[in-house]
Structure formats: structure tokens, C-alpha cells
Design a protein around this motif. Structure first.
Motif, PDB file in Angstrom:
ATOM      1  N   ALA A  23       0.651  -1.373  -0.184  1.00 37.35           N
ATOM      2  CA  ALA A  23       0.118  -0.282  -0.217  1.00 37.35           C
ATOM      3  C   ALA A  23       0.827   1.632  -0.127  1.00 37.35           C
ATOM      4  O   ALA A  23       0.367   2.066  -0.483  1.00 37.35           O
ATOM      5  CB  ALA A  23      -1.008   0.268   0.799  1.00 37.35           C
ATOM      6  N   ALA A  24       2.453   1.448   0.263  1.00 34.87           N
ATOM      7  CA  ALA A  24       3.144   2.342   0.637  1.00 34.87           C
ATOM      8  C   ALA A  24       3.549   2.632  -0.936  1.00 34.87           C
ATOM      9  O   ALA A  24       4.018   3.832  -1.114  1.00 34.87           O
ATOM     10  CB  ALA A  24       4.062   2.071   1.142  1.00 34.87           C
ATOM     11  N   GLU A  25       2.940   1.681  -1.715  1.00 29.76           N
ATOM     12  CA  GLU A  25       3.537   2.045  -3.246  1.00 29.76           C
ATOM     13  C   GLU A  25       2.101   3.231  -3.908  1.00 29.76           C
ATOM     14  O   GLU A  25       1.193   2.854  -4.052  1.00 29.76           O
ATOM     15  CB  GLU A  25       3.868   0.545  -3.869  1.00 29.76           C
ATOM     16  CG  GLU A  25       4.833   0.255  -3.650  1.00 29.76           C
ATOM     17  CD  GLU A  25       6.160   0.487  -3.622  1.00 29.76           C
ATOM     18  OE1 GLU A  25       6.803   0.829  -4.962  1.00 29.76           O
ATOM     19  OE2 GLU A  25       6.976   0.800  -2.533  1.00 29.76           O
ATOM     20  N   SER A  26       2.849   4.325  -4.684  1.00 23.69           N
ATOM     21  CA  SER A  26       2.190   5.056  -5.121  1.00 23.69           C
ATOM     22  C   SER A  26       0.787   4.368  -6.663  1.00 23.69           C
ATOM     23  O   SER A  26       0.256   5.102  -7.355  1.00 23.69           O
ATOM     24  CB  SER A  26       2.766   6.678  -5.142  1.00 23.69           C
ATOM     25  OG  SER A  26       3.510   5.734  -6.535  1.00 23.69           O
ATOM     26  N   ASP A  27       1.835   3.291  -6.779  1.00 22.43           N
ATOM     27  CA  ASP A  27       0.866   2.780  -8.120  1.00 22.43           C
ATOM     28  C   ASP A  27      -0.372   1.482  -7.793  1.00 22.43           C
ATOM     29  O   ASP A  27      -1.022   1.130  -8.584  1.00 22.43           O
ATOM     30  CB  ASP A  27       2.046   2.320  -8.810  1.00 22.43           C
ATOM     31  CG  ASP A  27       2.487   1.657  -8.342  1.00 22.43           C
ATOM     32  OD1 ASP A  27       3.254   0.950  -7.918  1.00 22.43           O
ATOM     33  OD2 ASP A  27       3.018   0.655  -9.694  1.00 22.43           O
ATOM     34  N   ILE A  28      -0.510   1.510  -6.242  1.00 17.62           N
ATOM     35  CA  ILE A  28      -0.762   0.028  -5.971  1.00 17.62           C
ATOM     36  C   ILE A  28      -1.804   0.412  -5.305  1.00 17.62           C
ATOM     37  O   ILE A  28      -1.316   1.087  -4.147  1.00 17.62           O
ATOM     38  CB  ILE A  28       0.561  -1.275  -5.445  1.00 17.62           C
ATOM     39  CG1 ILE A  28       1.666  -1.621  -6.069  1.00 17.62           C
ATOM     40  CG2 ILE A  28      -0.479  -2.364  -4.502  1.00 17.62           C
ATOM     41  CD1 ILE A  28       2.234  -2.250  -5.691  1.00 17.62           C
ATOM     42  N   ASP A  29      -2.954  -0.462  -5.313  1.00 15.59           N
ATOM     43  CA  ASP A  29      -3.819   0.319  -4.647  1.00 15.59           C
ATOM     44  C   ASP A  29      -4.516  -1.317  -3.737  1.00 15.59           C
ATOM     45  O   ASP A  29      -5.082  -1.512  -4.382  1.00 15.59           O
ATOM     46  CB  ASP A  29      -5.101   0.602  -4.507  1.00 15.59           C
ATOM     47  CG  ASP A  29      -6.177   1.550  -3.745  1.00 15.59           C
ATOM     48  OD1 ASP A  29      -6.553   1.308  -3.428  1.00 15.59           O
ATOM     49  OD2 ASP A  29      -7.934   1.481  -4.808  1.00 15.59           O
ATOM     50  N   VAL A  30      -4.247  -1.319  -2.332  1.00 12.79           N
ATOM     51  CA  VAL A  30      -5.077  -2.766  -1.708  1.00 12.79           C
ATOM     52  C   VAL A  30      -6.462  -2.119  -1.151  1.00 12.79           C
ATOM     53  O   VAL A  30      -6.671  -1.513  -0.722  1.00 12.79           O
ATOM     54  CB  VAL A  30      -4.010  -2.695  -0.630  1.00 12.79           C
ATOM     55  CG1 VAL A  30      -4.275  -3.649   0.026  1.00 12.79           C
ATOM     56  CG2 VAL A  30      -2.634  -3.275  -0.813  1.00 12.79           C
ATOM     57  N   VAL A  31      -7.618  -2.841  -2.492  1.00 14.41           N
ATOM     58  CA  VAL A  31      -8.968  -2.539  -2.073  1.00 14.41           C
ATOM     59  C   VAL A  31      -9.625  -3.415  -0.927  1.00 14.41           C
ATOM     60  O   VAL A  31     -10.840  -2.827  -0.536  1.00 14.41           O
ATOM     61  CB  VAL A  31      -9.481  -2.809  -3.249  1.00 14.41           C
ATOM     62  CG1 VAL A  31      -9.243  -1.555  -4.585  1.00 14.41           C
ATOM     63  CG2 VAL A  31      -9.396  -4.674  -4.231  1.00 14.41           C
ATOM     64  N   ALA A  32      -9.184  -4.724  -0.914  1.00 18.01           N
ATOM     65  CA  ALA A  32      -9.486  -5.852  -0.430  1.00 18.01           C
ATOM     66  C   ALA A  32      -8.466  -6.514   0.926  1.00 18.01           C
ATOM     67  O   ALA A  32      -7.518  -6.368   0.344  1.00 18.01           O
ATOM     68  CB  ALA A  32     -10.385  -6.082  -0.277  1.00 18.01           C
TER      69      ALA A  32
END
Length: 231
Positions: A23-32
Motif C-alpha cells: 500500500a506504500a507504493e503509489s501505483d498499488i491500491d490494496v482494495v481489500a
């Protein structure tokens, strides 16, 4: 472009660590997040992520069964996690439709890179490990009938054989003495004609169809009239 990710692991601390890193990566969104296979399946249905990072061994529905359901129902790509460097788990994951696998002691950068690689449509397979594990699982088995191989041209069969040996596109291009673009065309055609999700499944199909026997060699006559360019 931001990629959407679901993280599934029954160990809270492990799952939390992976979520924090990714989640700390700007291009990755942990949605669940999910704590077992059934929750992972429901999370994919609800959020339609690009990638599901999934532990192979969990209570209730395990990762392999969850992978079968997810890959059958959606375009979400599955990256398997395991603490067990055992061929049967990895093989089962690949057969179920996983696009790659990682050990849980993976380094931070390798984890992040792996998620991006799988999200981009590539397979995360180390050729030496892949060849070894598939050899192990098919050794001593009677090869299945080569269903679907008759749809392939001689060059496409050759390409599938090289995929089964774990070669990358540039390596296949060198073997066949063709351009990388031509190899991409052959690989795409093989996947389309055999109804395969990606090159990970192509590795399994090369063995299970009888095209390759244990040891990585082609079944007699399976490649058609022209043998591979090199051994």
C-alpha cells in the motif's frame, strides 16, 4: 495507472505486513483483505482487482480452490504465496490458473516487482524451478492424449515446447532464429488456440498434453515434421 490488489492470508501479522509494504507504493491500491479462500473469492467478486495475492494454505477453502474459482469467474490474476517450497503445492497452483508463485520470505522489492509483473500480464516463473517441479509431477505418469495440439502449426508446437522448458521470449527467439515480435505472435496464437490463460498454463499444458515428457524432451513426432532448431 494504479493497479488494484486484494491480499489474502490467514495470518494477521503476515497479511498486515504485506498490505503495509504494498500500500506504500503509489501505483498499488490494496482494495481489500481476506483471511481465507472463501473471503478472497468474495473480495474479488466485490472489487474486481487486477491481482489477488493469495496464500496457498488456509483454513476452510485453500488457495488452490480459491484460485480455480477466481480464474474461472474473472480476469483477476493470482499470485500465490507459500512457506512450503514443495512441488505439489506449486504445481496445483499453476494447474488452477495461478500466474506465479512466491515464498513468504520474499524480499520487499521482489514482492513489489512480482505484483507489478503479474498485473502487467506476465507470468512469474523461474525457468529452472518450473522445469524441475513439472518434471517431478509428471515423472512416471502416462502422458495424456495430446488434445488440441492438432490445432497448432509445426512452429506453434515448437513454441509450446520451448515454453514448456521455461524459456523466455528472447530465448525462444534465439532458438527459432526469429524476431521477438514473431515469438510474441506465436505465443499469443498458442494461448488462443488452446484456450490457455497465460504462459504459466502453457508450461503445464506442454507436459499434460504429452508434448513433453519428463526431462524436457519432446514426445516422438509431437513437433511435426521439422524438429526444433536446436537441442
Amino acid at each position: 495507472m494504479t493497479l488494484r490488489l486484494v491480499v489474502a492470508d490467514d495470518q494477521d501479522l503476515v497479511r498486515g505486513a504485506f498490505v503495509t509494504i504494498l500500500a506504500a507504493e503509489s501505483d498499488i491500491d490494496v482494495v481489500a483483505e481476506a483471511a481465507d479462500g472463501a473471503e478472497a473469492v468474495e473480495a474479488v467478486r466485490a472489487h474486481q482487482p487486477d491481482v489477488l495475492l493469495l496464500d496457498v494454505r488456509m483454513p476452510g477453502m485453500d488457495g488452490i480452490e480459491a484460485t480455480r474459482i477466481v480464474t474461472a469467474e474473472s480476469p483477476t490474476r493470482v499470485l500465490m504465496l507459500t512457506t512450503f517450497d514443495q512441488d505439489d503445492y506449486v504445481y496445483g497452483a499453476l494447474r488452477a490458473g495461478a500466474s506465479g508463485f512466491l515464498l513468504k520470505d520474499v524480499r520487499r522489492k521482489e514482492l513489489i516487482d512480482a505484483v507489478r509483473i503479474v498485473a502487467a500480464g506476465e507470468s512469474l516463473l523461474a525457468p529452472a524451478v518450473t522445469t524441475r517441479l513439472i518434471d517431478t509431477m509428471v515423472r512416471g505418469r502416462t502422458a495424456a492424449a495430446p488434445i488440441g495440439l492438432d490445432r497448432l502449426t509445426a512452429r506453434e508446437r515448437e513454441t509450446l515446447w520451448l515454453l514448456g522448458r521455461g524459456l523466455s521470449n528472447p530465448e525462444i527467439a534465439a532458438e527459432l532464429v526469429v524476431s521477438d515480435h514473431t515469438v510474441k505472435t506465436h505465443v499469443s496464437s498458442v494461448l488462443a488456440k488452446l484456450g490457455l490463460r497465460d504462459r504459466a498454463q502453457a508450461v503445464v499444458a506442454a507436459y499434460e498434453s504429452g508434448l513433453i515428457v519428463a526431462g524436457g524432451q519432446p514426445t516422438r513426432g509431437a513437433l511435426g515434421a521439422r524438429p526444433p532448431s536446436r537441442e
